[in-house]
Enzyme design. Structure first.
Site, short mmCIF file in Angstrom:
data_model
loop_
_atom_site.label_atom_id
_atom_site.label_comp_id
_atom_site.label_asym_id
_atom_site.label_seq_id
_atom_site.Cartn_x
_atom_site.Cartn_y
_atom_site.Cartn_z
N PRO A 116 0.76 -1.24 0.08
CA PRO A 116 0.11 -0.01 -0.04
C PRO A 116 0.88 1.26 -0.13
O PRO A 116 1.79 1.44 0.86
CB PRO A 116 -0.80 0.02 1.32
N GLU A 117 0.58 2.33 -0.90
CA GLU A 117 1.17 3.36 -0.92
C GLU A 117 0.14 4.46 -0.57
O GLU A 117 -0.89 4.30 0.07
CB GLU A 117 1.57 3.56 -2.28
#
Ligand SMILES: [Zn+2]
Length: 295
Positions: free
Chosen positions: A2-3
């Site tokens: 996840p960014e």
């Protein structure tokens, strides 16, 4: 992994649940999380009795603020003094569930609130991290204390990006992933932004001109805002707070599309691997600079 947009989607989901009831109990699985040295002391039991406050984000970290339990002084009751730091790692998810709902496999932490809802942290690969403590201490210590500028901060611009990365001898794609310089960017959004800014991903950061830094800063903001608007990008592991999938993968220009026509010029996109990370580029729009690139 996840960014920023994926973590922001999770943050918004947690905030939207509007949990206000104090923490009644803490449950933690017997499995250690594997995120590394700054996360060994989880200290989660300090949250028992605390009342949930605002949910914030810094880079790829969620910071859920809590008001101290009732024994605290009045001043402490009015301002959140405690925090729960959450890092989703590679495959972490977290969300609010009713306590009667079945527990997903790989659930590693549950905070049960007085209203019978629970914060649940699920992480099959266990590269995520959890830590609680006073907000002052959390903010003053790594990882939060070492994070670079937020790319959605109004002060973020090409000159700022150049100041932070312009002396790096690394390829610009790799330099962008350095959380100490700019917080929240990972491989997907770096690859996308470099395509939009028409910069070859392996260009040495020292060789990028001011106008290109400016294009890159704008492209980063554009791809991150699009990712947030789409609820994040769903590849293998990411699910947002209620188990829904983000839909940004449908709007990616190049990432995961090697061999397909470039959305700008129609020539086939090329995959590459550098430093153990893959990426995609357009050989026409992102021409390799003569010299000045990292092999
Ligand atoms: Zn092209």
């Amino acid at each position: 992994m996840p960014e920023l947009p994926e973590v922001e989607s999770v943050r918004r989901g947690l905030a939207a649940a509007r949990v206000r009831a104090p923490v009644r109990t803490l449950w933690r699985s017997e499995h250690r999380l594997r995120i590394g040295k700054h996360w060994r002391e989880e200290n989660l039991e300090v949250l028992v009795g605390a009342r949930p406050g605002p949910v914030r984000r810094r880079g790829k970290h969620i910071i859920w603020e809590f008001f101290s339990r009732s024994s605290a002084s009045n001043a402490e009751k009015q301002k959140p003094a405690l925090g729960l730091l959450i890092h989703l790692g590679m495959s972490g998810r977290c969300g609010i569930a009713r306590s009667a709902e079945p527990r997903a496999r790989h659930t590693h932490m549950m905070l049960r609130f007085e209203d019978d809802r629970e914060l649940r942290f699920v992480d099959p690969r266990r590269f995520g991290g959890l830590r609680a403590g006073t907000l002052a201490k959390l903010r003053a210590a790594p990882p939060l204390s070492t994070l670079g500028i937020e790319p959605l901060d109004p002060a973020f611009c090409g000159a700022e990006l150049q100041t932070r990365l312009g002396a790096s001898k690394r390829a610009i794609r790799d330099a962008l992933l350095d959380q100490h310089a700019v917080a929240g960017i990972g491989n997907i959004y770096a690859v996308e932004a470099l395509f939009i800014a028409k910069i070859h991903p392996l260009t040495r950061a020292t060789r990028i001109r001011p106008t290109a830094w400016e294009r890159l800063a704008k492209a980063l903001v554009q791809v991150l805002e699009q990712g947030i608007a789409n609820g994040g990008t769903t590849l293998k592991d990411f699910r947002n707070v209620v188990g829904e999938v983000g839909r940004n993968q449908d709007d990616l220009s190049v990432y995961g599309r090697a061999g397909q026509p470039c959305p700008s010029c129609g020539r086939p996109l090329e995959g590459f691997t550098h430093g153990g990370r893959s990426g995609v580029l357009c050989p026409v729009d992102q021409a390799r600079p003569r010299g000045g690139w990292v092999r």
